[in-house]
Design a protein around this motif. Structure first.
Motif, PDB file in Angstrom:
ATOM      1  N   ARG A  13       0.091   9.507  -4.597  1.00 16.89           N
ATOM      2  CA  ARG A  13      -0.173   7.963  -3.944  1.00 16.89           C
ATOM      3  C   ARG A  13       1.457   7.303  -3.663  1.00 16.89           C
ATOM      4  O   ARG A  13       1.298   5.983  -3.549  1.00 16.89           O
ATOM      5  CB  ARG A  13      -0.994   7.154  -4.745  1.00 16.89           C
ATOM      6  CG  ARG A  13      -2.526   7.568  -4.712  1.00 16.89           C
ATOM      7  CD  ARG A  13      -3.389   7.270  -5.901  1.00 16.89           C
ATOM      8  NE  ARG A  13      -4.699   7.731  -5.412  1.00 16.89           N
ATOM      9  CZ  ARG A  13      -5.297   8.696  -5.485  1.00 16.89           C
ATOM     10  NH1 ARG A  13      -4.484   9.826  -6.171  1.00 16.89           N
ATOM     11  NH2 ARG A  13      -6.438   9.575  -5.115  1.00 16.89           N
ATOM     12  N   SER A  39       0.950  -1.041  -0.010  1.00 13.60           N
ATOM     13  CA  SER A  39      -0.052  -0.038  -0.108  1.00 13.60           C
ATOM     14  C   SER A  39       0.963   1.314   0.017  1.00 13.60           C
ATOM     15  O   SER A  39       2.146   1.154   0.414  1.00 13.60           O
ATOM     16  CB  SER A  39      -0.932  -0.105   1.325  1.00 13.60           C
ATOM     17  OG  SER A  39      -0.990   1.413   1.638  1.00 13.60           O
ATOM     18  N   GLY A  55      -1.977   4.900   2.655  1.00 11.35           N
ATOM     19  CA  GLY A  55      -3.159   5.974   2.873  1.00 11.35           C
ATOM     20  C   GLY A  55      -4.071   4.904   3.507  1.00 11.35           C
ATOM     21  O   GLY A  55      -4.807   5.329   4.560  1.00 11.35           O
ATOM     22  N   ASP A  94      -8.938   0.741  -3.190  1.00 13.40           N
ATOM     23  CA  ASP A  94      -8.863   0.495  -4.824  1.00 13.40           C
ATOM     24  C   ASP A  94      -7.875  -0.342  -5.278  1.00 13.40           C
ATOM     25  O   ASP A  94      -7.959  -1.341  -6.147  1.00 13.40           O
ATOM     26  CB  ASP A  94      -9.052   1.715  -5.634  1.00 13.40           C
ATOM     27  CG  ASP A  94     -10.048   2.466  -5.483  1.00 13.40           C
ATOM     28  OD1 ASP A  94     -11.231   1.930  -4.806  1.00 13.40           O
ATOM     29  OD2 ASP A  94     -10.368   3.661  -6.122  1.00 13.40           O
ATOM     30  N   CYS A  95      -6.661  -0.452  -4.487  1.00 11.57           N
ATOM     31  CA  CYS A  95      -5.581  -1.132  -4.956  1.00 11.57           C
ATOM     32  C   CYS A  95      -5.591  -2.665  -4.740  1.00 11.57           C
ATOM     33  O   CYS A  95      -5.517  -3.337  -5.469  1.00 11.57           O
ATOM     34  CB  CYS A  95      -4.553  -0.628  -4.324  1.00 11.57           C
ATOM     35  SG  CYS A  95      -3.814   0.988  -4.879  1.00 11.57           S
ATOM     36  N   GLY A 151      -3.322  -2.610  -0.388  1.00 14.01           N
ATOM     37  CA  GLY A 151      -2.314  -2.429  -1.311  1.00 14.01           C
ATOM     38  C   GLY A 151      -2.343  -3.188  -2.543  1.00 14.01           C
ATOM     39  O   GLY A 151      -3.086  -4.215  -2.451  1.00 14.01           O
ATOM     40  N   CYS A 178     -10.406   5.077  -2.287  1.00 15.40           N
ATOM     41  CA  CYS A 178      -8.891   5.460  -2.116  1.00 15.40           C
ATOM     42  C   CYS A 178      -8.493   6.888  -1.415  1.00 15.40           C
ATOM     43  O   CYS A 178      -8.290   7.742  -1.837  1.00 15.40           O
ATOM     44  CB  CYS A 178      -8.558   5.726  -3.677  1.00 15.40           C
ATOM     45  SG  CYS A 178      -6.758   5.965  -3.774  1.00 15.40           S
ATOM     46  N   PRO A 179      -8.213   6.703  -0.116  1.00 16.33           N
ATOM     47  CA  PRO A 179      -8.576   5.270   0.632  1.00 16.33           C
ATOM     48  C   PRO A 179      -9.885   5.249   1.137  1.00 16.33           C
ATOM     49  O   PRO A 179     -10.749   6.071   1.049  1.00 16.33           O
ATOM     50  CB  PRO A 179      -7.646   5.388   2.093  1.00 16.33           C
ATOM     51  CG  PRO A 179      -7.683   7.057   2.232  1.00 16.33           C
ATOM     52  CD  PRO A 179      -7.586   7.594   0.919  1.00 16.33           C
TER      53      PRO A 179
HETATM   54  S1  SF4 Z   1      -6.282   2.200  -2.383  1.00 23.26           S
HETATM   55 FE1  SF4 Z   1      -5.368   4.443  -2.347  1.00 23.26          FE
HETATM   56  S2  SF4 Z   1      -4.865   4.766  -0.448  1.00 23.26           S
HETATM   57 FE2  SF4 Z   1      -5.296   3.005  -0.754  1.00 23.26          FE
HETATM   58  S3  SF4 Z   1      -3.302   1.921  -1.074  1.00 23.26           S
HETATM   59 FE3  SF4 Z   1      -4.022   2.244  -3.049  1.00 23.26          FE
HETATM   60  S4  SF4 Z   1      -3.533   4.314  -3.696  1.00 23.26           S
HETATM   61 FE4  SF4 Z   1      -2.946   4.148  -1.278  1.00 23.26          FE
END
Ligand code: SF4
Lengths: 173, 514
Positions: free
Chosen positions: B216, A52, A55, A119-120, A91, A150-151
């Protein structure tokens, strides 16, 4: 000491009701009952950051602040996957974390759930897949539910946790 | 080899701070390093680029911080033998940067530590993912091998491996302690676990979307990184951001600083046995995040800063709640600081723990918050103020003590200063546009963005190409400089104090790993 006590008294209790508790009473009661039946108010989560940006971690940490008061619901984070019911994974899974994630998953006792966060975690997010990223958590371990965002906000995370426990858990063969 | 002194000047480099650029040869590269070291300059970052498609060479770049300006040196490397003189003899921070540059591009620094840093065996040793002829999408598995940690031998010495997965909700990394009894003789870090290939990913993005990925790189520093990216882009394209937008950006940056410092102050109390601190500070932080949601539409300002300005305005109706909040936060933090200061048990854990002497900090090139707690008087907002910091005139914060207590103190002082800046910004918010459009790119161009985030200086070096694509984007987090500091600060302490010491630095994993 006295000023600490005064401050605690002065602020009082900030904890808020569970998401949807005033709009969706029967649903919540059902979740509560299920939680209670399976875990006896002792749902344990092991969080793994599998790559991750940090976030998602901030929002998972926020779950334990006085407003969301996760522990007050009988849900707590544990240090060992062997003590966990839920694996909360953030992540896109980095190639460098793939093995560690698999081992944490395997170390968990059955029954267990895996929740992919952000989202990741859900789909690879902005990082996608590449030479160093395996993308979504589901490409490495079986996933029962995901929480997008995100997040994702602490409220979405809470809803995600309550939601997953309504699904059948992964049982060992 | 006798090295002629070289002029530490160059041509103007497009950036949000005074910056210069100079092309050097290998001898000048080394001579400059020696001169810059003697002049007290700091190595900010080092990176490479594959330009074989353009003019048949690789390039390596080093960015230095001098009083009031940045200097970027550029050295071309023959495609057949891409090696360059190591900067490690003068700048210890170069070591891991050079190892990473080898992992990603196959550029060798001749001497020093040659163990891989970002490559853990997940891709083959002879496949350099940042080279242009290596596809971004394909994952070619490598063979993970053991990592040779430095062994400490002696009677009763044993090793404790920790990680990559840690006990709490934090990022992954590996710590190898060599201990006698409870005492730490040596700590060796191994990082890179969250390496996702950010630099390669940038090259697949349109120029006007890079800020979203920059935000990010390190989620807790989203404002700093996205501002640095946008600053680099705006400098490269010659866009001038309206004063109202720069003020709103600064407001966002200072809110990010305050929120992170509050989170750390709570966690530090908790790690030292005062759970009360965690609940108090995390409640204040939560209220700030909720106001962020109302004012900026996001709890963490991931996408607030956009090329040319900011995504949304802060209308007059929202200024009052922000000002009221500053008053509330200040009142709460003052009260909690008094409690922390008077709490004997807390101070006992904080004072003298994890000491980083000013001399060590200087030799190691410490940056940002951790540096300022060890006597390194450098804050880019003060030293090379970009708009709007020139008008704001922030006060720098400094401590000479270098222990956990000093890093706590610096956070308290910086929260107060950021609250003051916030108030100034809100009271004097200029009228005008909140965003301008970015001019179309006429030719290949470069830009640099340098922002003092809450941990320290964050940098983005951007090379853009027609039609509006990212050719190369290097991002740098000050954690590169500061991770090795923890190895020093923890030596001689007891193992159970490590979490507290580590938290007092609170360095980035993802921001570092990239
Ligand atoms: S979803 Fe957004 S906040 Fe969470 S790890 Fe991915 S980029 Fe970072």
């Amino acid at each position: 000491m006295l000023n600490i006590i005064n401050r605690i008294r002065g602020i009082g209790i900030l904890s808020e009701a569970l998401p949807g508790s005033d709009t969706d009473e029967p649903r919540l009661r059902d979740i509560h009952e299920r939680l209670h039946r399976v875990f006896g108010r002792a749902l344990r989560i092991r969080h793994v950051d599998a790559g991750s940006c940090n976030g998602c971690e901030l929002e998972i940490q926020a779950l334990t602040n006085p407003y969301y008061n996760l522990e007050g619901m009988g849900i707590a984070f544990v240090a060992s996957p062997r003590h966990a019911d839920i694996l909360l994974v953030t992540g896109p899974v980095s190639v460098n974390m793939e093995e560690a994630l698999k081992r944490a998953y395997q170390a968990m006792p059955h029954p267990k759930w895996v929740v992919a966060v952000g989202d990741c975690g859900a789909c690879g997010g902005i990082f996608g897949t590449g030479y160093a990223s395996r993308g979504p958590v589901s490409s490495v371990v079986p996933v029962d539910a995901s929480v997008q965002g995100c997040p994702p906000s602490p409220l979405s995370l809470l809803e995600g946790l309550l939601h997953v426990t309504r699904q059948p858990a992964q049982h060992g063969s | 080899m006798s090295l002629e002194p070289i002029a530490l000047e160059g041509s103007r480099l497009a950036a949000n701070v005074p910056a210069q650029h100079r092309v050097v040869d290998a001898d000048q590269w080394t001579a400059a390093a020696r001169q810059l070291h003697d002049a007290g300059a700091r190595l900010l970052t080092l990176w490479g680029a594959d330009d074989r498609d353009r003019d048949g060479v690789f390039r390596v770049f080093a960015a230095y911080l001098l009083p009031g300006r940045a200097l970027v040196l550029e050295l071309a490397l023959a495609a057949g033998d891409p090696t360059y003189p190591s900067l490690e003899p003068w700048f210890p921070a170069a070591s891991r940067l050079q190892r990473a540059t080898r992992d990603l591009l196959g550029l060798g620094a001749g001497e020093g530590d040659t163990r891989p840093w970002l490559r853990h065996g997940g891709w083959p040793e002879d496949r350099f993912p940042l080279r242009r002829d290596v596809s971004a999408e394909t994952h070619v598995p490598g063979v993970p091998g053991p990592y040779p940690f430095v062994r400490v031998n002696g009677d009763g010495v044993h090793e404790i491996p920790v990680g990559p997965i840690h006990a709490g909700t934090i990022e992954p990394g590996h710590f190898r302690f060599s201990v006698v009894g409870e005492k730490v003789l040596r700590l060796e870090e191994r990082l890179g676990y969250t390496h996702k290939g950010v630099a390669k990913r940038f090259e697949a993005l349109p120029l006007l979307e890079g800020h979203r990925l920059a935000a990010r790189v390190c989620g807790d520093s989203a404002v700093a990184f996205s501002w640095a990216y946008c600053a680099a882009l705006e400098a490269a394209t010659g866009a001038t951001v309206a004063p109202r937008a720069t003020c709103l950006r600064a407001l966002a940056l200072e809110r990010e600083r305050i929120a992170n410092h509050l989170g750390d102050l709570g966690a530090l109390g908790n790690d030292a046995g005062l759970a009360f601190g965690l609940s108090q500070f995390s409640a204040i932080k939560e209220r700030m995040l909720r106001l962020n949601q109302n004012v900026f539409g996001q709890r963490y300002l991931m996408d607030y800063i956009v090329p040319g300005g900011v995504r949304s305005d802060v209308g007059p109706r929202l200024v009052r709640p922000l000002l009221d909040e500053a008053t509330d936060v200040e009142r709460d933090v003052v009260a909690l600081k008094a409690i922390y200061d008077e709490h004997a048990g807390l101070q006992d854990r904080f004072k003298g723990t994890g000491q980083l002497a000013p001399l060590t900090a200087k030799a190691m090139g410490a940056l940002g918050l951790a540096g300022r707690a060890s006597g390194i008087d450098l804050d880019l907002r003060v030293a090379m103020p970009w708009a709007p910091y020139g008008d704001l005139r922030p006060h720098g914060v400094l401590s000479m003590d270098g222990d956990v207590a000093a890093r706590v103190q610096v956070r308290f002082d910086e929260v107060m200063e950021s609250l003051r800046l916030n108030r100034l910004l809100l009271e004097q918010l200029p009228h005008g546009a909140t965003s301008v459009s970015i001019p179309a790119l006429g030719s290949r161009t470069t830009g640099l963005g340098l922002i003092e985030g809450w941990r320290g200086p964050v940098m983005v070096a951007l090379e853009a190409e027609v039609p509006s694509v990212i050719r190369r984007c290097h991002v740098h987090d000050p954690s590169w400089q500061n991770w090795p500091l923890i190895e020093h600060a923890v030596t001689g302490n007891i193992v159970p104090d490590f979490p507290l010491i580590n938290k007092s630095f609170n360095l980035a994993y993802s921001g570092h790993d990239g």
